[in-house]
Design a protein around this motif. Structure first.
Motif, short mmCIF file in Angstrom:
data_model
loop_
_atom_site.label_atom_id
_atom_site.label_comp_id
_atom_site.label_asym_id
_atom_site.label_seq_id
_atom_site.Cartn_x
_atom_site.Cartn_y
_atom_site.Cartn_z
N GLU A 5 0.82 -1.21 0.00
CA GLU A 5 0.00 0.00 0.00
C GLU A 5 0.86 1.27 0.00
N GLY A 6 1.95 1.26 0.75
CA GLY A 6 2.84 2.42 0.77
C GLY A 6 3.41 2.72 -0.61
N THR A 7 3.69 1.66 -1.37
CA THR A 7 4.20 1.83 -2.72
C THR A 7 3.13 2.43 -3.62
N VAL A 8 1.88 2.05 -3.42
CA VAL A 8 0.78 2.63 -4.20
C VAL A 8 0.74 4.13 -3.95
N LYS A 9 0.81 4.53 -2.68
CA LYS A 9 0.74 5.96 -2.35
C LYS A 9 1.90 6.73 -2.96
N THR A 10 3.09 6.16 -2.86
CA THR A 10 4.28 6.82 -3.41
C THR A 10 4.18 6.94 -4.93
N ARG A 11 3.77 5.83 -5.58
CA ARG A 11 3.65 5.86 -7.04
C ARG A 11 2.55 6.80 -7.49
N ALA A 12 1.46 6.87 -6.74
CA ALA A 12 0.37 7.78 -7.11
C ALA A 12 0.85 9.23 -7.06
N MET A 13 1.62 9.56 -6.02
CA MET A 13 2.15 10.92 -5.91
C MET A 13 3.11 11.22 -7.06
N ARG A 14 4.01 10.29 -7.34
CA ARG A 14 4.96 10.47 -8.45
C ARG A 14 4.23 10.52 -9.78
N ALA A 15 3.21 9.68 -9.95
CA ALA A 15 2.47 9.63 -11.21
C ALA A 15 1.78 10.96 -11.48
N ARG A 16 1.17 11.52 -10.46
CA ARG A 16 0.49 12.81 -10.65
C ARG A 16 1.48 13.89 -11.05
N LYS A 17 2.63 13.91 -10.40
CA LYS A 17 3.66 14.90 -10.72
C LYS A 17 4.16 14.72 -12.15
N GLU A 18 4.46 13.47 -12.54
CA GLU A 18 4.94 13.21 -13.90
C GLU A 18 3.86 13.48 -14.94
N LEU A 19 2.61 13.17 -14.61
CA LEU A 19 1.52 13.41 -15.54
C LEU A 19 1.34 14.91 -15.77
N ARG A 20 1.41 15.70 -14.68
CA ARG A 20 1.32 17.16 -14.84
C ARG A 20 2.43 17.67 -15.75
N ALA A 21 3.64 17.19 -15.54
CA ALA A 21 4.77 17.62 -16.36
C ALA A 21 4.58 17.21 -17.82
N ALA A 22 4.12 15.98 -18.03
CA ALA A 22 3.91 15.50 -19.40
C ALA A 22 2.79 16.29 -20.08
N LEU A 23 1.73 16.59 -19.35
CA LEU A 23 0.64 17.38 -19.93
C LEU A 23 1.11 18.79 -20.27
N GLU A 24 1.91 19.36 -19.41
CA GLU A 24 2.45 20.70 -19.67
C GLU A 24 3.31 20.69 -20.94
N HIS A 25 4.03 19.63 -21.15
CA HIS A 25 4.88 19.51 -22.34
C HIS A 25 4.03 19.36 -23.60
N ILE A 26 2.92 18.60 -23.49
CA ILE A 26 2.06 18.34 -24.65
C ILE A 26 1.16 19.53 -24.94
N ALA A 27 0.51 20.05 -23.93
CA ALA A 27 -0.46 21.15 -24.10
C ALA A 27 -0.19 22.20 -23.03
N PRO A 28 0.80 23.07 -23.26
CA PRO A 28 1.13 24.06 -22.24
C PRO A 28 -0.08 24.92 -21.86
N LEU A 29 -0.22 25.13 -20.55
CA LEU A 29 -1.31 25.98 -20.04
C LEU A 29 -0.90 27.44 -20.18
N GLY A 30 -1.85 28.27 -20.34
CA GLY A 30 -1.58 29.72 -20.38
C GLY A 30 -1.27 30.20 -21.77
N GLY A 31 -0.39 29.51 -22.50
CA GLY A 31 -0.06 29.89 -23.88
C GLY A 31 0.29 31.35 -23.98
N THR A 32 0.07 31.91 -25.16
CA THR A 32 0.33 33.34 -25.37
C THR A 32 -1.00 34.06 -25.48
#
Length: 191
Positions: free
Chosen positions: A163-190
Motif C-alpha cells: 500500500e505504501g508503494t501505491v501511495k508513493t507511485r500515485a504521488m509520483r504519477a500525478r507529478k509526472e503526468l502534470r509535467a507530461a501534460l504541460e509539455h504536450i499542451a502548455p497551459l496559459g499559452g500566449t
C-alpha cells in the motif's frame, strides 16, 4: 506445465493462438477470474450479468491479447472487465425500457456520455498521450485509483505491491503526468 509463467508470457502465448494459447488462457482465467468475479460482484448484484461479463472479458482477452502493451496484466484485465460491465448494464437497461415483445432499437447517441469522453481522453487525447510518457508502473497506479476508483488497498492487491508503494507511485504519477501534460499542451499559452 507452464504454471510458473508470468502473465506477460501467458498473454504472448494467447496471442499466438492454437492449443498452447488456449492452455495459456485457461491459466490466466484460473489466476485472475476469482478476484475479477469478486470485484464485479461488488459493482453488480446480478450474478448472471457478472458471469456473462467475466466470460466476455476472457473472450476479449482471447481476441486481443496481442494488443497488450506489457503493463500489469491485472490492471489490463480489470479495464476490460469494467468496460464490459458498463456495456452489459446499459444493454439490460435498454432492454428493460423497451415494450415487451418488441425489438429493442437503440438510436445512435447524439453525444457521448461523460464517462465515454473521459475514457476516450485517457486513451486518445492529451491525457492519453501524457499517460504514455510516464512509466508503466506509475500509469497502472493512476488507472487503478483514478479511472477505476479503487482504494489504495484494492490497488495494492490488484497490482501486487504494498500500500505504501501505491501511495508513493500515485504521488509520483500525478507529478509526472502534470509535467507530461504541460509539455504536450502548455497551459496559459500566449495572450
Amino acid at each position: 506445465m507452464g504454471g510458473d509463467r508470468d502473465d506477460a508470457a501467458l498473454l504472448r502465448a494467447v496471442a499466438k493462438g492454437g492449443a498452447a494459447g488456449a492452455e495459456a488462457l485457461a491459466e490466466l482465467y484460473d489466476r485472475h477470474s476469482g478476484w475479477l468475479h469478486a470485484r464485479l460482484t461488488r459493482r453488480c448484484a446480478d450474478p448472471e450479468t457478472v458471469r456473462e461479463v467475466l466470460q466476455d472479458t476472457f473472450m476479449t482477452v482471447w481476441r486481443s491479447a496481442g494488443t497488450h502493451r506489457g503493463a500489469e496484466a491485472g490492471g489490463w484485465l480489470w479495464v476490460i472487465a469494467a468496460r464490459r460491465l458498463v456495456d452489459a448494464v446499459r444493454a439490460r437497461s435498454r432492454a428493460e425500457r423497451a415494450p415487451h415483445g418488441h425489438p429493442v432499437y437503440a438510436p445512435p447517441a447524439v453525444a457521448p456520455s461523460a464517462e465515454e469522453r473521459v475514457l476516450a481522453g485517457l486513451e486518445y487525447g492529451d491525457v492519453g498521450a501524457a499517460l504514455d510518457r510516464i512509466s508503466p508502473e506509475l500509469r497502472d497506479v493512476l488507472r487503478a485509483t483514478v479511472v477505476d476508483g479503487l482504494t489504495t488497498r484494492e490497488t495494492a492487491r490488484l497490482l501486487g505491491i504494498p500500500e505504501g508503494t501505491v501511495k508513493t507511485r500515485a504521488m509520483r504519477a500525478r507529478k509526472e503526468l502534470r509535467a507530461a501534460l504541460e509539455h504536450i499542451a502548455p497551459l496559459g499559452g500566449t495572450a
